[in-house]
Design a protein around this motif. Structure first.
Motif, PDB file in Angstrom:
ATOM      1  N   LEU A 168      40.643  42.701 124.231  1.00  0.00           N
ATOM      2  CA  LEU A 168      40.253  41.983 123.018  1.00  0.00           C
ATOM      3  C   LEU A 168      40.726  40.532 123.079  1.00  0.00           C
ATOM      4  O   LEU A 168      39.991  39.607 122.691  1.00  0.00           O
ATOM      5  CB  LEU A 168      40.852  42.672 121.798  1.00  0.00           C
ATOM      6  CG  LEU A 168      40.531  42.048 120.432  1.00  0.00           C
ATOM      7  CD1 LEU A 168      39.026  42.073 120.174  1.00  0.00           C
ATOM      8  CD2 LEU A 168      41.279  42.768 119.320  1.00  0.00           C
ATOM      9  N   ALA A 169      41.945  40.316 123.589  1.00  0.00           N
ATOM     10  CA  ALA A 169      42.450  38.947 123.718  1.00  0.00           C
ATOM     11  C   ALA A 169      41.603  38.142 124.696  1.00  0.00           C
ATOM     12  O   ALA A 169      41.285  36.971 124.448  1.00  0.00           O
ATOM     13  CB  ALA A 169      43.911  38.966 124.173  1.00  0.00           C
ATOM     14  N   GLY A 190      54.333  43.162 122.283  1.00  0.00           N
ATOM     15  CA  GLY A 190      54.104  44.600 122.322  1.00  0.00           C
ATOM     16  C   GLY A 190      55.156  45.366 123.100  1.00  0.00           C
ATOM     17  O   GLY A 190      55.249  46.593 122.978  1.00  0.00           O
ATOM     18  N   VAL A 213      47.826  35.850 126.938  1.00  0.00           N
ATOM     19  CA  VAL A 213      47.903  37.314 126.845  1.00  0.00           C
ATOM     20  C   VAL A 213      49.336  37.771 127.048  1.00  0.00           C
ATOM     21  O   VAL A 213      49.837  38.647 126.327  1.00  0.00           O
ATOM     22  CB  VAL A 213      46.967  37.972 127.882  1.00  0.00           C
ATOM     23  CG1 VAL A 213      47.199  39.478 127.937  1.00  0.00           C
ATOM     24  CG2 VAL A 213      45.513  37.687 127.549  1.00  0.00           C
ATOM     25  N   ASN A 248      43.105  47.955 125.541  1.00  0.00           N
ATOM     26  CA  ASN A 248      42.115  47.464 124.585  1.00  0.00           C
ATOM     27  C   ASN A 248      42.580  46.174 123.918  1.00  0.00           C
ATOM     28  O   ASN A 248      41.772  45.277 123.635  1.00  0.00           O
ATOM     29  CB  ASN A 248      41.829  48.524 123.522  1.00  0.00           C
ATOM     30  CG  ASN A 248      41.100  49.730 124.092  1.00  0.00           C
ATOM     31  OD1 ASN A 248      40.277  49.585 125.003  1.00  0.00           O
ATOM     32  ND2 ASN A 248      41.401  50.917 123.589  1.00  0.00           N
ATOM     33  N   LYS A 249      43.878  46.057 123.670  1.00  0.00           N
ATOM     34  CA  LYS A 249      44.411  44.818 123.092  1.00  0.00           C
ATOM     35  C   LYS A 249      44.276  43.668 124.078  1.00  0.00           C
ATOM     36  O   LYS A 249      43.946  42.537 123.689  1.00  0.00           O
ATOM     37  CB  LYS A 249      45.866  45.018 122.692  1.00  0.00           C
ATOM     38  CG  LYS A 249      46.083  46.026 121.577  1.00  0.00           C
ATOM     39  CD  LYS A 249      47.556  46.141 121.234  1.00  0.00           C
ATOM     40  CE  LYS A 249      47.767  47.144 120.100  1.00  0.00           C
ATOM     41  NZ  LYS A 249      49.206  47.290 119.758  1.00  0.00           N
ATOM     42  N   VAL A 250      44.535  43.954 125.348  1.00  0.00           N
ATOM     43  CA  VAL A 250      44.405  42.917 126.377  1.00  0.00           C
ATOM     44  C   VAL A 250      42.940  42.483 126.503  1.00  0.00           C
ATOM     45  O   VAL A 250      42.637  41.279 126.570  1.00  0.00           O
ATOM     46  CB  VAL A 250      44.948  43.426 127.716  1.00  0.00           C
ATOM     47  CG1 VAL A 250      44.728  42.393 128.818  1.00  0.00           C
ATOM     48  CG2 VAL A 250      46.425  43.772 127.605  1.00  0.00           C
ATOM     49  N   ILE A 260      51.211  48.445 127.857  1.00  0.00           N
ATOM     50  CA  ILE A 260      50.506  47.833 126.734  1.00  0.00           C
ATOM     51  C   ILE A 260      49.068  48.334 126.689  1.00  0.00           C
ATOM     52  O   ILE A 260      48.404  48.475 127.731  1.00  0.00           O
ATOM     53  CB  ILE A 260      50.534  46.296 126.851  1.00  0.00           C
ATOM     54  CG1 ILE A 260      51.973  45.792 126.753  1.00  0.00           C
ATOM     55  CG2 ILE A 260      49.683  45.637 125.788  1.00  0.00           C
ATOM     56  CD1 ILE A 260      52.638  46.074 125.444  1.00  0.00           C
ATOM     57  N   ASP A 261      48.575  48.594 125.495  1.00  0.00           N
ATOM     58  CA  ASP A 261      47.214  49.089 125.301  1.00  0.00           C
ATOM     59  C   ASP A 261      46.213  48.121 125.938  1.00  0.00           C
ATOM     60  O   ASP A 261      46.155  46.935 125.594  1.00  0.00           O
ATOM     61  CB  ASP A 261      46.929  49.231 123.806  1.00  0.00           C
ATOM     62  CG  ASP A 261      45.607  49.940 123.529  1.00  0.00           C
ATOM     63  OD1 ASP A 261      44.863  50.220 124.485  1.00  0.00           O
ATOM     64  OD2 ASP A 261      45.332  50.205 122.339  1.00  0.00           O
ATOM     65  N   VAL A 273      50.493  38.939 123.488  1.00  0.00           N
ATOM     66  CA  VAL A 273      50.156  40.365 123.425  1.00  0.00           C
ATOM     67  C   VAL A 273      51.212  41.211 124.137  1.00  0.00           C
ATOM     68  O   VAL A 273      51.780  42.140 123.560  1.00  0.00           O
ATOM     69  CB  VAL A 273      48.759  40.628 124.028  1.00  0.00           C
ATOM     70  CG1 VAL A 273      48.446  42.132 124.001  1.00  0.00           C
ATOM     71  CG2 VAL A 273      47.695  39.847 123.284  1.00  0.00           C
TER      72      VAL A 273
END
Length: 278
Positions: A181-182, A200, A192, A177-179, A174-175, A196
């Protein structure tokens, strides 16, 4: 008194699909049709070769049987009430083993993602366990679980370790950056994971399902070879011991049919998921 002025907002013209797009659709339909025709021809060639070569005694008919002999054998087994029971035994054990493997695999993979320490501790054991020949566990499961439940143990043993490693790899992919951001928005680790990581990882989960359903079936058949008194694996083993190859080939054909149906179901699920998450 003046009549009310009608609302004359012009409607936007609907453009017809371009010729290039229509040509693409035609070529795509033709390609899919050619694939289906090629698959049908390949199956027909295989069946013809299987029918002709034993009749010409190029292959020993006592060891290979014929496709034309399968249908009478199927009817005979079905009328005796045995084939339906064997099919349902194998199918139900496969579905249970598949469900347990997916559940255990996702839970363990989530635990490994949650704790990097736990992953580093268990990783070598998971690799070794996955590399071991699972057929060695058959007598152990037979003693631990009995003849009725040993097949479930084999199905889980063959499928679960691959599921854990595949799903965990998807979680780790998983990216970041998404983690991050969360976390920036104050999400807890559980949020998360559920909001996420799991959404994902849907394509990875579908890939795990595609592998797991086949592995669970293999585990059930291996277990039925050794410890069961019903099921298609038992039918294959029993038929081979008395040299009734028609029964063996009919059971194998039923396994091929079950595998094809499961593949079509997973394919439909994958297509729906691709439209939803693609």
């Amino acid at each position: 008194m003046n009549a009310p002025i009608a609302n004359t907002v012009p409607l936007r013209a609907v453009r017809a699909p371009s010729e290039k797009y229509l040509d693409y659709l035609r070529r795509d339909r033709a390609r899919r049709r050619n694939i289906r025709v090629a698959q049908a021809l390949l199956l027909a060639v295989f069946l013809c070769a299987w029918e002709i070569l034993p009749r010409m005694h190029i292959l020993n008919p006592l060891l290979t049987s014929y496709p034309s002999a399968l249908w009478p054998t199927f009817i005979e087994l079905w009328n005796n009430g045995n084939l339906g029971k064997h099919i349902m035994t194998t199918l139900s054990a496969t579905l249970v083993g598949f469900a347990l493997s997916m559940l255990i695999g996702i839970v363990v993979a989530a635990a490994l993602w949650w704790s990097d320490f736990l992953y580093k501790v268990l990783d070598p054991f998971l690799v070794v366990a996955n590399a071991m020949p699972k057929i060695a566990f058959v007598p152990i499961f037979y003693l631990w679980l009995g003849s009725d439940y040993a097949v479930y143990g084999m199905a889980v043993a063959i499928a679960v370790f691959v599921t854990i490693m595949v799903v965990y790899a998807g979680f780790r992919g998983i990216d970041l950056n998404k983690v991050k951001l969360a976390h920036t928005f104050g999400a807890s680790r559980w949020q998360v994971l559920t909001k996420v990581v799991l959404p994902g990882s849907v394509p990875t989960l579908i890939a795990a399902v595609k592998m797991n359903i086949g592995l669970a079936l293999v585990g059930v058949i291996v277990g039925e070879f050794q410890s069961a008194d019903s099921g298609l694996g038992f039918l294959i083993m029993n038929g081979s011991q008395v040299f009734k190859l028609n029964i063996v080939m009919t059971a194998i054909a039923m396994l091929a049919l079950i595998s094809s149906v499961m593949y079509l179901i997973v394919y439909r699920i994958e297509a729906a998921v691709a439209r939803r998450y693609g």
